[in-house]
Design a protein around this motif. Structure first.
Motif, mmCIF file in Angstrom:
data_model
loop_
_atom_site.group_PDB
_atom_site.id
_atom_site.type_symbol
_atom_site.label_atom_id
_atom_site.label_comp_id
_atom_site.label_asym_id
_atom_site.label_seq_id
_atom_site.Cartn_x
_atom_site.Cartn_y
_atom_site.Cartn_z
ATOM 1 N N GLU A 58 0.864 -1.177 0.000
ATOM 2 C CA GLU A 58 0.000 0.000 0.000
ATOM 3 C C GLU A 58 0.898 1.224 0.000
ATOM 4 O OE1 GLU A 58 -2.741 0.502 3.319
ATOM 5 O OE2 GLU A 58 -3.580 2.331 2.426
ATOM 6 N N ALA A 59 0.617 2.172 -0.891
ATOM 7 C CA ALA A 59 1.378 3.416 -0.946
ATOM 8 C C ALA A 59 0.786 4.404 0.067
ATOM 9 C CB ALA A 59 1.303 4.005 -2.357
ATOM 10 N N MET A 74 -2.544 12.063 8.067
ATOM 11 C CA MET A 74 -3.721 12.435 8.853
ATOM 12 C C MET A 74 -3.721 13.935 9.160
ATOM 13 S SD MET A 74 -4.183 8.952 10.157
ATOM 14 C CE MET A 74 -3.604 8.813 11.835
ATOM 15 N N SER A 119 -9.209 9.661 -2.507
ATOM 16 C CA SER A 119 -10.184 10.372 -1.673
ATOM 17 C C SER A 119 -11.413 10.765 -2.492
ATOM 18 C CB SER A 119 -9.543 11.602 -1.035
ATOM 19 O OG SER A 119 -9.519 12.648 -1.962
ATOM 20 N N GLN A 122 -11.024 13.442 -5.156
ATOM 21 C CA GLN A 122 -10.383 12.985 -6.391
ATOM 22 C C GLN A 122 -11.381 12.285 -7.294
ATOM 23 O OE1 GLN A 122 -7.104 10.873 -4.117
ATOM 24 N NE2 GLN A 122 -6.239 11.018 -6.151
ATOM 25 N N ASP A 179 -11.701 0.120 1.752
ATOM 26 C CA ASP A 179 -10.860 0.375 2.918
ATOM 27 C C ASP A 179 -11.729 0.578 4.163
ATOM 28 O OD1 ASP A 179 -8.513 0.848 4.237
ATOM 29 O OD2 ASP A 179 -8.036 2.714 3.192
ATOM 30 N N GLU A 236 -6.140 -5.222 8.135
ATOM 31 C CA GLU A 236 -5.102 -4.198 8.321
ATOM 32 C C GLU A 236 -4.798 -4.030 9.805
ATOM 33 O OE1 GLU A 236 -6.317 -0.351 6.782
ATOM 34 O OE2 GLU A 236 -7.842 -0.097 8.316
ATOM 35 N N GLY A 237 -3.616 -3.517 10.090
ATOM 36 C CA GLY A 237 -3.245 -3.243 11.481
ATOM 37 C C GLY A 237 -2.893 -4.493 12.280
ATOM 38 N N VAL A 238 -2.368 -5.513 11.610
ATOM 39 C CA VAL A 238 -1.965 -6.734 12.315
ATOM 40 C C VAL A 238 -0.614 -6.488 13.001
ATOM 41 C CG1 VAL A 238 -1.397 -9.184 12.069
ATOM 42 C CG2 VAL A 238 -3.219 -8.158 10.677
ATOM 43 N N GLU A 239 -0.618 -6.614 14.325
ATOM 44 C CA GLU A 239 0.572 -6.220 15.085
ATOM 45 C C GLU A 239 1.287 -7.368 15.779
ATOM 46 O OE1 GLU A 239 -0.506 -2.943 17.624
ATOM 47 O OE2 GLU A 239 -0.666 -1.559 15.923
ATOM 48 N N PHE A 258 2.154 -3.805 11.261
ATOM 49 C CA PHE A 258 3.499 -3.645 11.811
ATOM 50 C C PHE A 258 4.157 -4.990 12.111
ATOM 51 C CE2 PHE A 258 2.247 0.763 13.745
ATOM 52 C CZ PHE A 258 2.217 1.289 12.465
ATOM 53 N N PRO A 263 5.395 0.919 7.117
ATOM 54 C CA PRO A 263 5.576 1.587 5.822
ATOM 55 C C PRO A 263 7.023 2.064 5.703
ATOM 56 C CG PRO A 263 3.611 2.414 6.956
ATOM 57 C CD PRO A 263 4.360 1.576 7.948
HETATM 58 P P1 C2E Z 1 -5.328 4.000 5.869
HETATM 59 O O1 C2E Z 1 -5.582 3.965 4.399
HETATM 60 O O2 C2E Z 1 -6.285 3.255 6.742
HETATM 61 O O3 C2E Z 1 -3.834 3.475 6.039
HETATM 62 C C1 C2E Z 1 -3.397 2.631 7.044
HETATM 63 C C2 C2E Z 1 -2.722 3.415 8.156
HETATM 64 O O4 C2E Z 1 -2.455 2.513 9.224
HETATM 65 C C3 C2E Z 1 -1.379 3.997 7.761
HETATM 66 O O5 C2E Z 1 -1.234 5.233 8.460
HETATM 67 C C4 C2E Z 1 -0.391 2.953 8.300
HETATM 68 O O6 C2E Z 1 0.890 3.473 8.570
HETATM 69 C C5 C2E Z 1 -1.080 2.539 9.561
HETATM 70 N N1 C2E Z 1 -0.719 1.198 9.976
HETATM 71 C C6 C2E Z 1 -0.298 0.173 9.205
HETATM 72 N N2 C2E Z 1 -0.090 -0.943 9.927
HETATM 73 C C7 C2E Z 1 -0.384 -0.635 11.209
HETATM 74 C C8 C2E Z 1 -0.356 -1.375 12.447
HETATM 75 O O7 C2E Z 1 -0.012 -2.547 12.511
HETATM 76 N N3 C2E Z 1 -0.737 -0.723 13.567
HETATM 77 C C9 C2E Z 1 -1.121 0.578 13.555
HETATM 78 N N4 C2E Z 1 -1.458 1.145 14.714
HETATM 79 N N5 C2E Z 1 -1.155 1.318 12.411
HETATM 80 C C10 C2E Z 1 -0.794 0.717 11.251
HETATM 81 P P2 C2E Z 1 -0.714 6.537 7.718
HETATM 82 O O8 C2E Z 1 0.353 6.185 6.742
HETATM 83 O O9 C2E Z 1 -0.413 7.528 8.778
HETATM 84 O O10 C2E Z 1 -1.967 6.998 6.888
HETATM 85 C C11 C2E Z 1 -3.124 7.455 7.524
HETATM 86 C C12 C2E Z 1 -4.248 7.656 6.560
HETATM 87 O O11 C2E Z 1 -3.959 8.723 5.649
HETATM 88 C C13 C2E Z 1 -4.504 6.447 5.679
HETATM 89 O O12 C2E Z 1 -5.268 5.517 6.395
HETATM 90 C C14 C2E Z 1 -5.243 7.092 4.520
HETATM 91 O O13 C2E Z 1 -6.599 7.258 4.829
HETATM 92 C C15 C2E Z 1 -4.595 8.449 4.432
HETATM 93 N N6 C2E Z 1 -3.606 8.461 3.341
HETATM 94 C C16 C2E Z 1 -2.313 8.033 3.346
HETATM 95 N N7 C2E Z 1 -1.749 8.207 2.147
HETATM 96 C C17 C2E Z 1 -2.700 8.733 1.339
HETATM 97 C C18 C2E Z 1 -2.737 9.133 -0.051
HETATM 98 O O14 C2E Z 1 -1.769 9.012 -0.817
HETATM 99 N N8 C2E Z 1 -3.934 9.652 -0.516
HETATM 100 C C19 C2E Z 1 -5.028 9.764 0.287
HETATM 101 N N9 C2E Z 1 -6.160 10.282 -0.254
HETATM 102 N N10 C2E Z 1 -5.025 9.403 1.576
HETATM 103 C C20 C2E Z 1 -3.877 8.890 2.105
#
Ligand code: C2E
Ligand code: CA
Ligand code: CA
Ligand code: CA
Length: 278
Positions: A58-59, A74, A119, A122, A179, A236-239, A258, A263
């Motif tokens: 996932e990017a 965020m 989003s 977009q 998602d 998602e969020g498997v720790e 994680f 990431p």
């Molecule tokens: P999301 O799409 O639900 O992305 C997953 C978020 O969970 C990511 O936070 C990731 O770093 C985090 N995560 C992954 N594995 C774990 C884990 O095991 N435990 C926990 N506690 N967290 C985990 P991130 O990177 O801070 O992104 C937050 C949100 O920002 C994303 O939620 C998404 O909604 C948005 N976002 C990120 N990149 C983009 C983008 O390029 N475009 C858009 N429109 N939104 C984005």
């Protein structure tokens, strides 16, 4: 400005005012961020529990400011959505992710699916579909390795427009994931009609899946429902190992979190995948 900003000032609330100021400041700072190469894409691997190998990424965008601070999506995506800058940022994200997928493949990695977050704003942009087509052409990515992630909450607004657009994109071979699944209100019959390929169980249900019977039941039902509807299911969020064990037991297809990897930069991801699989 939004029509309700007036109301906020009429009933002056210092906290609200601070929040608004911060948001306006982010919008101002965002203006030069792309031009100055301050945006960086990180990639988090997705692991297949059926074949025991990494299958995709996932990017996730990060903003590296000149002062050295790293801003989480965020803290700027909501402002960028308000201002419309998300369209420009999102186009850059899509292009960069596709280019990276092609590059990894050329570097000898097994082809990875790359998932890009899209989003609402977009999606509503009239050029969205054209831009996706153009990006596929210009980067040369095989569209079957491109996945778009849309949130469940987006599907309740302007649903018909979405369904048409998603169907068109899927004709090219692109896949679509929902998602944060489980946090919205999509009904079963609705989900069955949607042109999607994968549901992504929200992290909030995974956190206590090994200890909370209610959460485990929900996860189990989402997996069963997904499979009945011919959808793949990813958690998602498997720790940790315990959560993984439960997900294997429940028949979940894929995991991300994680426990597998955080990431990371594209080059770090390449190294991880060239090393032995976990
Ligand atoms: P999301 O799409 O639900 O992305 C997953 C978020 O969970 C990511 O936070 C990731 O770093 C985090 N995560 C992954 N594995 C774990 C884990 O095991 N435990 C926990 N506690 N967290 C985990 P991130 O990177 O801070 O992104 C937050 C949100 O920002 C994303 O939620 C998404 O909604 C948005 N976002 C990120 N990149 C983009 C983008 O390029 N475009 C858009 N429109 N939104 C984005
Ligand atoms: Ca996502
Ligand atoms: Ca998510
Ligand atoms: Ca989430």
């Amino acid at each position: 400005a939004k029509s309700n900003t007036k109301g906020k000032h009429q009933f002056f609330d210092p906290a609200m005012d601070e929040q608004l100021k911060r948001r306006l400041n982010v919008i101002k700072e965002l203006k030069g961020a792309l031009e100055n190469d301050e945006m960086v894409l990180f990639y988090q691997p997705q692991y297949c529990l059926k074949t025991n190998q990494y299958i995709g990424v996932e990017a996730l965008v990060r903003w590296f400011k000149p002062d050295g601070t790293i801003i989480s999506p965020m803290d700027f995506i909501p402002a960028a959505e308000d201002s419309g800058q998300i369209v420009h940022i999102g186009e850059w994200v899509l292009k960069t992710a596709c280019e990276q997928q092609v590059k990894w493949t050329q570097e000898g990695l097994p082809p990875l699916r790359v998932a890009v977050n899209i989003s609402m704003r977009q999606f509503k942009d009239p050029n969205f579909i054209d831009y996706v087509h153009e990006t596929i052409q210009s980067t040369g990515i095989n569209p079957k390795y491109l996945e778009l992630e849309i949130t469940e909450s987006m599907l309740t607004e302007d649903a018909m427009v979405f369904i048409d657009q998603l169907s068109m994109l899927r004709l090219d071979g692109i896949t679509v994931a929902i998602d944060d699944f489980g946090t919205g209100y999509s009904s079963l019959s609705y989900l069955q009609r949607l042109p999607v390929d994968r549901v992504k169980i929200d992290r909030s249900f995974i956190r206590r899946v090994e200890s909370n019977q209610g959460d485990k039941t929900i996860v189990s039902l989402i997996i069963k429902m997904g499979h009945e509807l011919n959808l793949q299911v990813i958690a998602e969020g498997v720790e940790d190992q315990e959560q993984t064990d439960v997900l294997v037991e429940l028949g979940c297809d894929e995991v991300q979190g994680f426990f597998y990897a955080k990431p990371m930069h594209a080059n770090d991801l390449k190294e991880l995948l060239l090393k032995k699989q976990p």
